[in-house]
Design a protein around this motif. Sequence first.
Motif, PDB file in Angstrom:
ATOM      1  N   HIS A 118       0.848  -1.190   0.000  1.00  0.00           N
ATOM      2  CA  HIS A 118       0.000   0.000   0.000  1.00  0.00           C
ATOM      3  C   HIS A 118       0.891   1.250   0.000  1.00  0.00           C
ATOM      4  O   HIS A 118       0.895   2.013   0.965  1.00  0.00           O
ATOM      5  N   LEU A 131      -9.605   3.592   1.403  1.00  0.00           N
ATOM      6  CA  LEU A 131      -9.253   3.028   2.700  1.00  0.00           C
ATOM      7  C   LEU A 131     -10.322   3.355   3.740  1.00  0.00           C
ATOM      8  O   LEU A 131     -10.891   4.445   3.734  1.00  0.00           O
ATOM      9  N   ASP A 135      -7.039   1.202   8.364  1.00  0.00           N
ATOM     10  CA  ASP A 135      -6.221   1.603   7.221  1.00  0.00           C
ATOM     11  C   ASP A 135      -6.352   3.101   6.965  1.00  0.00           C
ATOM     12  O   ASP A 135      -5.371   3.771   6.609  1.00  0.00           O
ATOM     13  N   THR A 138      -4.327   4.916   9.627  1.00  0.00           N
ATOM     14  CA  THR A 138      -2.904   4.840   9.290  1.00  0.00           C
ATOM     15  C   THR A 138      -2.562   5.820   8.180  1.00  0.00           C
ATOM     16  O   THR A 138      -1.506   6.480   8.206  1.00  0.00           O
ATOM     17  N   TRP A 139      -3.439   5.928   7.171  1.00  0.00           N
ATOM     18  CA  TRP A 139      -3.230   6.906   6.091  1.00  0.00           C
ATOM     19  C   TRP A 139      -3.121   8.306   6.661  1.00  0.00           C
ATOM     20  O   TRP A 139      -2.228   9.078   6.286  1.00  0.00           O
TER      21      TRP A 139
END
Length: 214
Positions: A118, A131, A135, A138-139
Motif C-alpha cells: 500500500h 481506505l 487503514d 494509518t493513512w
Amino acid sequence: MTSLTRIALNPHNPAVRADLADVDSLHKTLMRLAPDHNSPTPRAAAGLLFRTESGPDPTLLVQTAHTPDLTALPADYGTARTIDLTPLLHSLTLGRTVRYRITAAPTVARSAGNPNRHPVTGKRRGKITHLTGDDAITWWQTRTQTVGLQPITVSGLPKPFPRTRVTRTSPHFILTQFDGIARITDTTLLTHALTTGIGRAKSYGAGLLSLALT
C-alpha cells in the motif's frame, strides 16, 4: 485574505435541499461565492474548500482565498458568518499543540506488480484503492507528517459521501472524518495544507483542515 464562512443552512429552502442531495449542485452554488477566475482549475484558483458539519441543524464550512460574495447565494439560503483566517495562520508556531478536524478521502495507489503493498506515494500507479477503518487512520497518521503535524490523538468516523444522485460518470469516494490533537512540526507545510486542502475529492466536500489552538 483566506476566509472561513460558516453557513447555518435553511433546511426548508428548495435550493438547500437540492444542494444537500447532490454535491455537484452544492459545488456550483459555492463557486458563486468566489470571484470569476480565468483558470483551467477554477476551484483551486478560488481556494474553495468545504465540508458539511454534523449536528441537529445542517451547517456548511466554506473556505475561500478571498472574502466571499455572500449576496451570490440563493435567497434565504441560510445565515452566514465570515472570519479572516490570517490571524490563525500567523499564530502557528513550532511545537504548539492544536485540535484538528478534517473530512478526507483516504486512498492509496496499489502497485500493479505487488497488490499486497500500500505505497502512499502520491503518484497514480496501479489501482486507486479507498481506505476505511484502521487503514484510513494509518493513512491520516502518515499524511500528517507531510503537512507539518505530528498526531498525538486520532479518532476516525465514517462520513456518508455527500451525494444521493448517482450517474455512470459519478465519482465515488469513501470519506472519513478525523479528529484529534497534534503538534505543529513545520509551519510552512501546515500553512500550505490549510490553504490548499489535503487529499482527493476537494470538489466533493473533502480536504478542508480546521484547527483550534490549545
